[in-house]
Design a protein around this motif. Sequence first.
Motif, mmCIF file in Angstrom:
data_model
loop_
_atom_site.group_PDB
_atom_site.id
_atom_site.type_symbol
_atom_site.label_atom_id
_atom_site.label_comp_id
_atom_site.label_asym_id
_atom_site.label_seq_id
_atom_site.Cartn_x
_atom_site.Cartn_y
_atom_site.Cartn_z
ATOM 1 N N LYS A 101 0.767 -1.021 0.033
ATOM 2 C CA LYS A 101 -0.133 0.037 0.011
ATOM 3 C C LYS A 101 0.944 1.286 -0.081
ATOM 4 O O LYS A 101 0.433 2.220 -0.520
ATOM 5 C CB LYS A 101 -0.860 -0.149 1.263
ATOM 6 N N LYS A 102 1.869 1.309 0.724
ATOM 7 C CA LYS A 102 2.722 2.350 0.698
ATOM 8 C C LYS A 102 3.553 2.694 -0.588
ATOM 9 O O LYS A 102 3.696 3.821 -1.111
ATOM 10 C CB LYS A 102 3.998 2.253 1.732
ATOM 11 N N GLN A 104 2.292 1.497 -3.400
ATOM 12 C CA GLN A 104 1.419 1.965 -4.481
ATOM 13 C C GLN A 104 1.070 3.547 -4.186
ATOM 14 O O GLN A 104 0.839 4.262 -5.348
ATOM 15 C CB GLN A 104 0.126 1.092 -4.385
ATOM 16 N N GLN A 105 0.808 3.924 -2.932
ATOM 17 C CA GLN A 105 0.769 5.211 -2.896
ATOM 18 C C GLN A 105 1.880 6.182 -3.382
ATOM 19 O O GLN A 105 1.806 7.415 -3.492
ATOM 20 C CB GLN A 105 0.548 5.752 -1.202
ATOM 21 N N ALA A 106 3.096 5.713 -3.269
ATOM 22 C CA ALA A 106 4.232 6.346 -3.731
ATOM 23 C C ALA A 106 4.443 6.393 -5.158
ATOM 24 O O ALA A 106 5.498 6.829 -5.867
ATOM 25 C CB ALA A 106 5.484 6.109 -3.236
ATOM 26 N N GLY A 107 3.429 5.775 -5.887
ATOM 27 C CA GLY A 107 3.439 5.797 -7.298
ATOM 28 C C GLY A 107 4.023 4.760 -8.141
ATOM 29 O O GLY A 107 4.334 4.411 -9.057
#
Length: 123
Positions: A101-102, A104-107
Amino acid sequence: MQIIIQHNSMVPIYEQITNKIKAEILAGQLAEGMALPSVRQLAKDLKISALTVKKAYDLLEEEGFTQTVHGKGSFVLAVNADTKKEDLLFKTQEELEIIIKKAQQAGITNQEITEMIQLILEG
């Protein structure tokens, strides 16, 4: 028991110690009742802080792998390997979900995450 610490790893040293000891217990290399090296001795052998070793030993006890007897040391407890493995798999899955999740949040794409995991597994 031989523990090799990777100082450049993103995994904290206490977790490296904990993971190695858990793996040896689950593999039967450390049998029930065996004494672990003292906190001071392992710290000296690994050239790290005794507090780091103490943290690892506390975590092992908290997770039911060892028992510490004041003044005597830490000893391996009987472990149902299947139960412990299932517990470890569940905890690993939880941690991976947080990391993914982290990322993915960072792109970072799923493909890039997969490639990173593959590199780590090969390393």
